[in-house]
Design a protein around this motif. Structure first.
Motif, mmCIF file in Angstrom:
data_model
loop_
_atom_site.group_PDB
_atom_site.id
_atom_site.type_symbol
_atom_site.label_atom_id
_atom_site.label_comp_id
_atom_site.label_asym_id
_atom_site.label_seq_id
_atom_site.Cartn_x
_atom_site.Cartn_y
_atom_site.Cartn_z
ATOM 1 N N ARG A 158 0.833 -1.210 0.000
ATOM 2 C CA ARG A 158 0.000 0.000 0.000
ATOM 3 C C ARG A 158 0.872 1.267 0.000
ATOM 4 N N MET A 159 1.964 1.210 0.754
ATOM 5 C CA MET A 159 2.869 2.358 0.778
ATOM 6 C C MET A 159 3.508 2.586 -0.593
ATOM 7 N N ALA A 160 3.882 1.465 -1.259
ATOM 8 C CA ALA A 160 4.479 1.593 -2.592
ATOM 9 C C ALA A 160 3.471 2.164 -3.579
ATOM 10 N N GLU A 161 2.221 1.664 -3.512
ATOM 11 C CA GLU A 161 1.190 2.193 -4.402
ATOM 12 C C GLU A 161 0.932 3.669 -4.137
ATOM 13 N N PHE A 162 0.906 4.033 -2.857
ATOM 14 C CA PHE A 162 0.698 5.443 -2.518
ATOM 15 C C PHE A 162 1.849 6.304 -3.037
ATOM 16 N N GLY A 163 3.086 5.754 -2.911
ATOM 17 C CA GLY A 163 4.256 6.495 -3.396
ATOM 18 C C GLY A 163 4.202 6.700 -4.893
ATOM 19 N N LEU A 164 3.787 5.624 -5.606
ATOM 20 C CA LEU A 164 3.680 5.743 -7.064
ATOM 21 C C LEU A 164 2.606 6.758 -7.454
ATOM 22 N N GLU A 165 1.468 6.688 -6.760
ATOM 23 C CA GLU A 165 0.386 7.633 -7.043
ATOM 24 C C GLU A 165 0.819 9.065 -6.755
ATOM 25 N N GLN A 166 1.519 9.218 -5.651
ATOM 26 C CA GLN A 166 2.007 10.554 -5.292
ATOM 27 C C GLN A 166 3.027 11.042 -6.320
ATOM 28 N N ASN A 167 3.851 10.126 -6.813
ATOM 29 C CA ASN A 167 4.842 10.481 -7.815
ATOM 30 C C ASN A 167 4.172 10.949 -9.110
ATOM 31 N N GLU A 168 3.064 10.270 -9.482
ATOM 32 C CA GLU A 168 2.332 10.685 -10.680
ATOM 33 C C GLU A 168 1.758 12.086 -10.512
ATOM 34 N N GLN A 169 1.249 12.368 -9.330
ATOM 35 C CA GLN A 169 0.703 13.698 -9.078
ATOM 36 C C GLN A 169 1.791 14.766 -9.150
ATOM 37 N N VAL A 170 2.968 14.433 -8.613
ATOM 38 C CA VAL A 170 4.089 15.387 -8.676
ATOM 39 C C VAL A 170 4.498 15.651 -10.116
ATOM 40 N N LYS A 171 4.514 14.570 -10.927
ATOM 41 C CA LYS A 171 4.852 14.735 -12.338
ATOM 42 C C LYS A 171 3.875 15.686 -13.033
ATOM 43 N N LYS A 172 2.579 15.492 -12.776
ATOM 44 C CA LYS A 172 1.575 16.351 -13.412
ATOM 45 C C LYS A 172 1.730 17.803 -12.992
ATOM 46 N N VAL A 173 1.906 17.998 -11.684
ATOM 47 C CA VAL A 173 2.066 19.361 -11.179
ATOM 48 C C VAL A 173 3.304 20.014 -11.784
ATOM 49 N N SER A 174 4.399 19.250 -11.831
ATOM 50 C CA SER A 174 5.652 19.773 -12.375
ATOM 51 C C SER A 174 5.499 20.108 -13.862
ATOM 52 N N ALA A 175 4.809 19.226 -14.609
ATOM 53 C CA ALA A 175 4.624 19.463 -16.041
ATOM 54 C C ALA A 175 3.806 20.722 -16.288
ATOM 55 N N TRP A 176 2.697 20.877 -15.591
ATOM 56 C CA TRP A 176 1.875 22.068 -15.778
ATOM 57 C C TRP A 176 2.597 23.322 -15.315
ATOM 58 N N ALA A 177 3.404 23.192 -14.288
ATOM 59 C CA ALA A 177 4.187 24.355 -13.840
ATOM 60 C C ALA A 177 5.165 24.783 -14.919
ATOM 61 N N ALA A 178 5.821 23.824 -15.595
ATOM 62 C CA ALA A 178 6.766 24.159 -16.663
ATOM 63 C C ALA A 178 6.047 24.776 -17.850
ATOM 64 N N ILE A 179 4.854 24.200 -18.191
ATOM 65 C CA ILE A 179 4.088 24.743 -19.322
ATOM 66 C C ILE A 179 3.666 26.185 -19.054
ATOM 67 N N LEU A 180 3.215 26.463 -17.862
ATOM 68 C CA LEU A 180 2.776 27.817 -17.515
ATOM 69 C C LEU A 180 3.951 28.773 -17.318
ATOM 70 N N PHE A 181 5.123 28.182 -17.014
ATOM 71 C CA PHE A 181 6.285 29.043 -16.783
ATOM 72 C C PHE A 181 6.771 29.702 -18.080
ATOM 73 N N ALA A 182 6.633 28.981 -19.241
ATOM 74 C CA ALA A 182 7.137 29.509 -20.522
ATOM 75 C C ALA A 182 6.461 30.827 -20.910
ATOM 76 N N TYR A 192 3.922 20.830 -23.742
ATOM 77 C CA TYR A 192 2.790 19.945 -23.525
ATOM 78 C C TYR A 192 2.984 18.626 -24.278
ATOM 79 N N VAL A 193 3.421 18.739 -25.564
ATOM 80 C CA VAL A 193 3.632 17.547 -26.378
ATOM 81 C C VAL A 193 4.739 16.677 -25.767
ATOM 82 N N VAL A 194 5.828 17.317 -25.314
ATOM 83 C CA VAL A 194 6.944 16.570 -24.726
ATOM 84 C C VAL A 194 6.483 15.810 -23.466
ATOM 85 N N PHE A 195 5.801 16.507 -22.580
ATOM 86 C CA PHE A 195 5.360 15.868 -21.330
ATOM 87 C C PHE A 195 4.301 14.797 -21.588
ATOM 88 N N LYS A 196 3.483 15.031 -22.609
ATOM 89 C CA LYS A 196 2.450 14.041 -22.928
ATOM 90 C C LYS A 196 3.080 12.746 -23.421
#
Length: 336
Positions: free
Chosen positions: A264-288, A327-331
């Motif tokens: 469960r901890m590993a699954e939570f870590g993976l899920e949390q990692n996916e959320q971090v990736k999304k947040v980071s990607a949108w932050a980079a897209i909006l930063f440009a 967006y295309v790169v992160f997608k």
């Protein structure tokens, strides 16, 4: 007061009482038997009694030290027994052990208790009601003490067996205290095993001693106690593998719970990692576009693009192009 009782018996009947020295002297004068009961005597009292009764120094040393394993020793015409009585305490669901030393000579029996259990006064009272048994001499007392102690193992075995049944029922309940209870029961069963296992050999030897001292063809009373002891030992020996199996099952269940928690901890870590990736990607897209807007928002005098008619569309196009590219790169990388 270490002297509990000292009495003289002739033909199975109590004829006199007094101090230990008086009982020994009177018994020898009348051709009877002295039964002396002591409770936690000190060294001076035991040494004095040893001198009067001719007790062997090694047996006296064991009686003073206490904490002895169950055993039977023969010193010339004297027999020395160490017994470990037990009783089951319902209030705490635990087993309490005691210790009794018995010296049996030709004309005396000395019982030394190191704990409240067993109540040898009850044994004495019961025997005094059966002078036909008491008339057989010191080994009649030895038999009565051994019989009482072995009988007390029955409720102890029943109590431990009930505790083991409760543990088997609680194994799959998820109660974290089960493991501690199993270890506690294992310790009690080991102590019970140490107390009862030597009895079989002890009573076999005691039968031979009784036959030699009495000249009888058999000793049915001792044999009966021996049979009871064998049944107790068989029961106790069966407890250990049962508890070991319960401990193995408990350890397996704990490992399964730990593995499930880690999963469960590993699954939570993976899920949390996916959320971090999304947040980071949108932050980079909006930063440009923010970077482009920040640069052209500085309003310096010498910025040609500010006075160029296509400067505004170019800035918007640059913002859109960089954002779309990111967006295309992160997608493609699976971050969005």
């Amino acid at each position: 007061m270490t002297l509990v009782d000292a009495a003289v018996y002739v033909d199975g009947r109590r004829v006199a009482s007094g101090t230990a020295a008086e009982a020994l002297t009177e018994a020898r004068a009348r051709g009877g038997m002295a039964w002396i009961g002591l409770y936690r005597p000190d060294a001076a009292e035991m040494n004095e009694l040893a001198g009067l009764a001719g007790l062997h120094p090694l047996a006296v040393e064991d009686a003073l030290k206490g904490h002895q394993r169950a055993k039977l020793e023969r010193y010339d015409d004297m027999t020395f027994l160490v017994l470990q009585p037990a009783r089951y305490l319902d209030a705490t669901e635990t087993v309490e052990f005691g210790e009794v030393h018995v010296f049996a000579g030709p004309d005396f029996v000395i019982t030394v208790r190191h704990a409240e259990n067993p109540d040898l006064a009850t044994v004495r009272h019961r025997l005094e009601g059966r002078p036909d048994i008491l008339a057989h001499g010191p080994y009649a007392v030895v038999w009565a003490v051994c019989d009482d102690i072995v009988d007390q193992y029955q409720p102890v075995v029943a109590g431990v067996e009930n505790d083991i049944d409760e543990i088997e029922d609680a194994l799959f309940s998820g109660d974290p205290a089960v493991g501690k209870r199993i270890f506690g029961l294992q310790r009690e069963v080991i102590d019970l095993h140490h107390a009862t296992t030597p009895l079989v050999d002890m009573f076999d030897r005691l039968q031979q001693i009784v036959l030699e001292s009495s000249g009888a063809a058999e000793a049915p009373a001792i044999r009966d106690v021996d049979d009871h002891a064998r049944r107790i030992v068989t029961k106790v020996e069966g407890f250990r593998p049962t508890l070991e199996s319960a401990l193995t099952v408990h350890a397996t269940l704990v490992d399964q719970e730990n593995n499930e928690a880690m999963r469960r901890m590993a699954e939570f870590g993976l899920e949390q990692n996916e959320q971090v990736k999304k947040v980071s990607a949108w932050a980079a897209i909006l930063f440009a576009p923010t970077l482009v807007g920040t640069i052209y928002g500085m309003n310096f005098d010498h910025m040609p693009e500010l006075h160029w008619s296509l400067g505004y569309p170019m800035a918007l196009g640059l913002m859109a192009a960089t954002s779309l590219t990111l967006y295309v790169v992160f997608k493609r990388k699976g971050w969005l």
